[in-house]
Design a protein around this motif. Structure first.
Motif, PDB file in Angstrom:
ATOM      1  N   GLN A   1       0.830  -1.205   0.000  1.00 22.20           N
ATOM      2  CA  GLN A   1       0.000   0.000   0.000  1.00 22.20           C
ATOM      3  C   GLN A   1       0.866   1.258   0.000  1.00 22.20           C
ATOM      4  O   GLN A   1       0.576   2.225  -0.715  1.00 22.20           O
ATOM      5  CB  GLN A   1      -0.928  -0.024   1.215  1.00 22.20           C
ATOM      6  CG  GLN A   1      -1.988  -1.122   1.137  1.00 22.20           C
ATOM      7  CD  GLN A   1      -2.751  -1.321   2.430  1.00 22.20           C
ATOM      8  OE1 GLN A   1      -2.257  -0.932   3.508  1.00 22.20           O
ATOM      9  NE2 GLN A   1      -3.930  -1.928   2.354  1.00 22.20           N
ATOM     10  N   SER A   2       1.960   1.234   0.761  1.00 21.57           N
ATOM     11  CA  SER A   2       2.869   2.387   0.800  1.00 21.57           C
ATOM     12  C   SER A   2       3.530   2.618  -0.550  1.00 21.57           C
ATOM     13  O   SER A   2       3.779   3.765  -0.947  1.00 21.57           O
ATOM     14  CB  SER A   2       3.940   2.185   1.871  1.00 21.57           C
ATOM     15  OG  SER A   2       3.357   2.089   3.150  1.00 21.57           O
ATOM     16  N   ALA A   3       3.825   1.540  -1.279  1.00 20.64           N
ATOM     17  CA  ALA A   3       4.523   1.648  -2.567  1.00 20.64           C
ATOM     18  C   ALA A   3       3.565   1.902  -3.722  1.00 20.64           C
ATOM     19  O   ALA A   3       4.004   2.048  -4.869  1.00 20.64           O
ATOM     20  CB  ALA A   3       5.313   0.363  -2.828  1.00 20.64           C
ATOM     21  N   GLY A   4       2.269   1.944  -3.441  1.00 18.15           N
ATOM     22  CA  GLY A   4       1.304   2.234  -4.499  1.00 18.15           C
ATOM     23  C   GLY A   4       1.076   1.078  -5.462  1.00 18.15           C
ATOM     24  O   GLY A   4       0.728   1.306  -6.629  1.00 18.15           O
ATOM     25  N   LEU A   5       1.211  -0.142  -4.999  1.00 17.77           N
ATOM     26  CA  LEU A   5       1.060  -1.312  -5.877  1.00 17.77           C
ATOM     27  C   LEU A   5      -0.261  -2.048  -5.656  1.00 17.77           C
ATOM     28  O   LEU A   5      -0.506  -3.078  -6.293  1.00 17.77           O
ATOM     29  CB  LEU A   5       2.225  -2.286  -5.647  1.00 17.77           C
ATOM     30  CG  LEU A   5       3.632  -1.744  -5.922  1.00 17.77           C
ATOM     31  CD1 LEU A   5       4.676  -2.823  -5.633  1.00 17.77           C
ATOM     32  CD2 LEU A   5       3.755  -1.265  -7.358  1.00 17.77           C
ATOM     33  N   THR A   6      -1.099  -1.521  -4.789  1.00 21.79           N
ATOM     34  CA  THR A   6      -2.346  -2.224  -4.449  1.00 21.79           C
ATOM     35  C   THR A   6      -3.236  -2.408  -5.663  1.00 21.79           C
ATOM     36  O   THR A   6      -3.762  -3.503  -5.916  1.00 21.79           O
ATOM     37  CB  THR A   6      -3.114  -1.444  -3.368  1.00 21.79           C
ATOM     38  OG1 THR A   6      -2.281  -1.266  -2.226  1.00 21.79           O
ATOM     39  CG2 THR A   6      -4.382  -2.190  -2.977  1.00 21.79           C
ATOM     40  N   GLU A   7      -3.421  -1.344  -6.426  1.00 25.88           N
ATOM     41  CA  GLU A   7      -4.317  -1.420  -7.588  1.00 25.88           C
ATOM     42  C   GLU A   7      -3.830  -2.468  -8.588  1.00 25.88           C
ATOM     43  O   GLU A   7      -4.633  -3.240  -9.135  1.00 25.88           O
ATOM     44  CB  GLU A   7      -4.417  -0.050  -8.254  1.00 25.88           C
ATOM     45  CG  GLU A   7      -5.389  -0.042  -9.441  1.00 25.88           C
ATOM     46  CD  GLU A   7      -5.451   1.315 -10.124  1.00 25.88           C
ATOM     47  OE1 GLU A   7      -6.058   1.388 -11.210  1.00 25.88           O
ATOM     48  OE2 GLU A   7      -4.881   2.289  -9.579  1.00 25.88           O
ATOM     49  N   MET A   8      -2.526  -2.515  -8.819  1.00 25.94           N
ATOM     50  CA  MET A   8      -1.972  -3.478  -9.778  1.00 25.94           C
ATOM     51  C   MET A   8      -2.271  -4.917  -9.351  1.00 25.94           C
ATOM     52  O   MET A   8      -2.676  -5.751 -10.169  1.00 25.94           O
ATOM     53  CB  MET A   8      -0.460  -3.288  -9.900  1.00 25.94           C
ATOM     54  CG  MET A   8       0.208  -4.263 -10.873  1.00 25.94           C
ATOM     55  SD  MET A   8       2.004  -4.167 -10.819  1.00 25.94           S
ATOM     56  CE  MET A   8       2.344  -4.997  -9.278  1.00 25.94           C
ATOM     57  N   LEU A   9      -2.119  -5.211  -8.076  1.00 24.98           N
ATOM     58  CA  LEU A   9      -2.304  -6.579  -7.599  1.00 24.98           C
ATOM     59  C   LEU A   9      -3.776  -6.929  -7.364  1.00 24.98           C
ATOM     60  O   LEU A   9      -4.084  -8.065  -7.005  1.00 24.98           O
ATOM     61  CB  LEU A   9      -1.497  -6.798  -6.318  1.00 24.98           C
ATOM     62  CG  LEU A   9       0.024  -6.709  -6.484  1.00 24.98           C
ATOM     63  CD1 LEU A   9       0.726  -6.926  -5.146  1.00 24.98           C
ATOM     64  CD2 LEU A   9       0.518  -7.715  -7.512  1.00 24.98           C
ATOM     65  N   ASN A  10      -4.641  -5.955  -7.602  1.00 28.78           N
ATOM     66  CA  ASN A  10      -6.075  -6.221  -7.506  1.00 28.78           C
ATOM     67  C   ASN A  10      -6.723  -6.423  -8.870  1.00 28.78           C
ATOM     68  O   ASN A  10      -7.813  -6.972  -8.952  1.00 28.78           O
ATOM     69  CB  ASN A  10      -6.786  -5.065  -6.787  1.00 28.78           C
ATOM     70  CG  ASN A  10      -7.023  -5.367  -5.314  1.00 28.78           C
ATOM     71  OD1 ASN A  10      -7.241  -6.521  -4.941  1.00 28.78           O
ATOM     72  ND2 ASN A  10      -6.971  -4.333  -4.481  1.00 28.78           N
ATOM     73  N   ARG A  11      -6.063  -5.960  -9.928  1.00 30.80           N
ATOM     74  CA  ARG A  11      -6.681  -6.060 -11.249  1.00 30.80           C
ATOM     75  C   ARG A  11      -6.247  -7.342 -11.953  1.00 30.80           C
ATOM     76  O   ARG A  11      -5.392  -8.085 -11.471  1.00 30.80           O
ATOM     77  CB  ARG A  11      -6.327  -4.837 -12.085  1.00 30.80           C
ATOM     78  CG  ARG A  11      -4.858  -4.652 -12.391  1.00 30.80           C
ATOM     79  CD  ARG A  11      -4.634  -3.504 -13.354  1.00 30.80           C
ATOM     80  NE  ARG A  11      -3.219  -3.309 -13.636  1.00 30.80           N
ATOM     81  CZ  ARG A  11      -2.525  -2.236 -13.302  1.00 30.80           C
ATOM     82  NH1 ARG A  11      -3.115  -1.249 -12.633  1.00 30.80           N
ATOM     83  NH2 ARG A  11      -1.233  -2.144 -13.601  1.00 30.80           N
ATOM     84  N   GLU A  12      -6.868  -7.580 -13.103  1.00 35.04           N
ATOM     85  CA  GLU A  12      -6.541  -8.778 -13.870  1.00 35.04           C
ATOM     86  C   GLU A  12      -5.066  -8.774 -14.250  1.00 35.04           C
ATOM     87  O   GLU A  12      -4.481  -7.733 -14.550  1.00 35.04           O
ATOM     88  CB  GLU A  12      -7.394  -8.857 -15.147  1.00 35.04           C
ATOM     89  CG  GLU A  12      -8.849  -9.186 -14.895  1.00 35.04           C
ATOM     90  CD  GLU A  12      -9.604  -9.416 -16.188  1.00 35.04           C
ATOM     91  OE1 GLU A  12      -8.957  -9.499 -17.264  1.00 35.04           O
ATOM     92  OE2 GLU A  12     -10.846  -9.512 -16.137  1.00 35.04           O
ATOM     93  N   GLY A  13      -4.482  -9.965 -14.266  1.00 32.03           N
ATOM     94  CA  GLY A  13      -3.080 -10.073 -14.633  1.00 32.03           C
ATOM     95  C   GLY A  13      -2.588 -11.488 -14.427  1.00 32.03           C
ATOM     96  O   GLY A  13      -3.361 -12.399 -14.090  1.00 32.03           O
TER      97      GLY A  13
END
Length: 683
Positions: free
Chosen positions: A523-535
């Motif tokens: 969350q601090s690094a701003g990666l939450t959205e990436m790991l929540n979306r399709e991939g």
């Protein structure tokens, strides 16, 4: 050494020059085997053939190289003997068999080859001896003395009681009105006999065995002035019925007769061709459960598959089997046909009760056990023959048996018994849902699965297919054996219990108390959205203990620098999904940070950058998570890597200094160079 000797015939042929290998007809299998026997016997003199003799019998064989080294025929031991090759004889005081047998007429040649009983019966007819001694060109397939002696008293009495009709006709059936040598005896051909132009069926097998109405040819090509004599191991009789007609008249084929009629295969079995029918007796049908038999008999497609699995594509006489071989059926399956002494075996079982019943379109062997192909079986029947009995018991406990025995199109993902080494799990509500997710809604074949394909389960989940170099996986579970395709369902044997994904990578991490610090860092690094979306991600997730094991100062520095933290975290994320079953000795997985992760597997333990993972294959809808016990460092951050970089820098500096020295052709003061090196070392 064995291969060298086996290749000797070819070497000799090449040594003789092009004339030996070109311009002439190819040798038949019988001639090649005879040639091999000559090579084995040549140390004993000219025209000596080595033969294998079954211990305790008078059976002898010219054998190929493989059988020679095995020293066995039908699993029984043999001894080697040396005899004159066909057409030659010994000369007193000389080595080997230097003399060709003198040519005489057919009648006298019978005595030379060991068929004096045929001579005797020929004498008892009024017409045949003059014919054998007179002009003409004939072939006679002469039964050996042992063959005549093996006839039943009833058959022999019927022949000798009417010598000028029954006996004469029987002998004429062994004759052909022209000279026929072994190079003309082709597999599946029919020769016209001198008895009412009746056919004699010839089969010439790749192993060199030649049969005449399923009688084995013992000694071939004995020339006579008026023809040729071939010695065979039994008295042959005329063939009048096709396979279908034999089924119709034999009481022991009552159930088979009904099955053939229901399947429509009677047209095939009464038509032209050369087939081998492994004919199930009434007893064979009675051995299977009544419910199974009734199901198959009531299903035209399953019934046809069952019967086609008993029909081989070519005629196979028992005498042709001297070792194991694979034979294809009309169903497309492969049967292992072998022998043990005098018994024929199918798939290792001695289930043939009567063999070599000749028909105009092939040969019948009676069998006392049904050969049910997978394509005629239910999923439960397929599973009964596989190492998945524990899983099947779980499906039954979960009330799913009807799916496994009905006509529903399904693919069953059944874990191996070895997966349950800690015991069978309790079937509760959660387990019932999980087991339904081991049932895919279509009948699949693994060869058609592709990477990224999704499969719908009875439990409502979508499962993903992953194709790796040496494995084919569905979610975290990989196929462990060839699939078995039944009438309606297919069985995939799996190497572990499948765990369908329960949310995104972030959902998985948030739902596991081991990853609280990692979730905060993401969350601090701003990666939450990436790991929540399709991939498609492979996440090596450090546990809280892994972060806490870092030096406090280093941890605080990392957590206080969002950019560096994001880079470190991206190094823990691969750009594709790699489940543990797809890991070979070493897989280099590209990270989102850019550097590669080294993932390996040894003794079923997965490691990343040589660090063992704590838990593998936590499946998510957009990836897979591995729990790890340390925070991974990219190569540029590792002390060893910095040392390697420093060494490279020092080497470059010295190279520059050396180049400068050579260019100036004079001594160089290296102080500035050393100063630069020291400055680089400080950094």
């Amino acid at each position: 050494m064995a291969l060298l000797v086996c290749l000797l015939p070819l070497a000799l042929a090449l040594a003789l020059g092009p004339a030996a290998t070109q311009g002439g007809p190819a040798k038949s299998p019988y001639q090649l085997v005879l040639q091999h026997s000559r090579l084995r016997g040549r140390q004993h003199g000219p025209n000596v053939c080595a033969v294998q003799k079954l211990i305790g019998t008078n059976k002898k064989y010219f054998t190929n190289c493989k059988q020679w080294y095995q020293r066995k025929i039908c699993g029984k031991s043999t001894v080697i003997s040396y005899e004159c090759c066909p057409g030659y004889e010994k000369v007193p005081g000389e080595k080997g068999c230097p003399a060709a047998l003198p040519l005489s007429n057919l009648y006298e040649t019978l005595g030379v080859v060991g068929s004096t009983t045929t001579q005797l019966y020929t004498d008892r007819t009024e017409k045949l001896r003059p014919e054998m001694e007179g002009p003409g060109s004939f072939t006679i397939f002469a039964p050996s003395n042992e063959a005549w002696a093996s006839l039943s008293a009833e058959v022999l009495d019927s022949l000798v009681s009417n010598v000028n009709i029954e006996l004469l006709n029987a002998l004429r059936y062994h004759m052909v009105n022209r000279r026929v040598l072994t190079d003309e005896l082709k597999h599946g051909m029919a020769l016209t006999s001198m008895y009412q132009n009746s056919d004699i069926k010839i089969h010439h097998y790749p192993n060199g065995i030649v049969t005449v109405n399923c009688a084995r040819l013992l000694k071939a090509d004995h020339h006579a002035t008026n023809g040729v004599v071939h010695l065979i191991d039994r008295v042959i009789s005329t063939i009048s019925n096709n396979i279908q007609q034999i089924i119709e008249i034999e009481d022991t084929f009552e159930t088979l007769r009904a099955a053939v009629a229901a399947s429509g295969l009677n047209t095939l079995l009464e038509g032209d061709g050369q087939f081998t029918l492994l004919a199930p007796t009434n007893e064979a049908f009675e051995k299977i459960p009544a419910a199974t038999l009734n199901r198959i008999l009531g299903d035209p497609e399953a019934l046809r598959d069952l019967l086609n699995n008993h029909i081989m594509k070519s005629a196979m006489c028992a005498e042709a089997i001297v070792a194991g071989l694979s034979v294809e059926t009309l169903q497309g399956t492969t049967l292992d046909v072998g022998c043990s002494g005098d018994m024929l075996t199918i798939n290792g079982k001695a289930i043939i009760s009567n063999k070599d019943i000749l028909a105009t379109n092939g040969v019948i062997h009676y069998i006392d056990e049904l050969l049910i192909p997978d394509s005629a079986k239910t999923l439960l029947e397929l599973a009964a023959e596989s190492d998945v009995s524990i899983a099947i018991d779980l499906f039954k406990q979960a009330g799913l048996s009807t799916h496994l025995s009905g006509n529903e199109q399904l693919t069953l993902l059944a874990p191996l018994n070895s997966v349950f080494k800690d015991g069978s799990p309790r079937v509760d509500a959660r387990m019932k849902v999980l087991l339904r997710n081991h049932m895919v809604k279509d009948q699949l074949a693994s060869k058609y699965l592709y990477h990224g394909q999704t499969l719908d389960t009875l439990g409502g989940k979508k499962l993903r297919v992953f194709v790796y170099r040496n494995s084919l996986c569905i979610e975290n579970s990989c196929i462990a054996a060839h699939d078995k395709r039944g009438r309606y369902g297919t069985l995939f044997t799996m190497d572990r219990v499948l765990t369908p994904p329960m949310g995104t990578v972030m959902d998985v991490l948030k739902g596991d108390n081991r990853f609280r610090m990692l979730v905060a860092a993401i969350q601090s690094a701003g990666l939450t959205e990436m790991l929540n979306r399709e991939g498609v991600y492979t996440v090596f997730a450090p546990t809280d203990e892994a972060f806490q094991a870092m030096p406090p100062g280093e941890l605080n520095k990392l957590l206080g620098n969002a950019k560096e933290l994001a880079s470190i975290l991206k190094y823990h994320i691969g750009d594709e999904i790699l489940v543990s079953g797809g890991v070979e000795a070493l897989v280099r997985l590209k990270s989102l940070q850019g550097d590669k992760l080294e993932v390996s597997s040894k003794n079923n333990v997965v490691s990343v950058n040589k660090e063992p993972v704590a838990e593998a294959d936590i499946m998510a809808t957009n990836g897979v998570v591995y729990a790890i016990s340390s925070v991974l460092q990219p190569p540029a951050n590792r002390p060893q890597e910095r040392g390697d970089e420093l060494a490279d820098s020092a080497l470059e500096i010295f190279k520059q200094a050396s180049a400068f020295s050579r260019a100036a052709h004079t001594s160089v003061k290296l102080a500035p160079v050393y100063q630069r090196l020291l400055e680089r070392m400080k950094h």
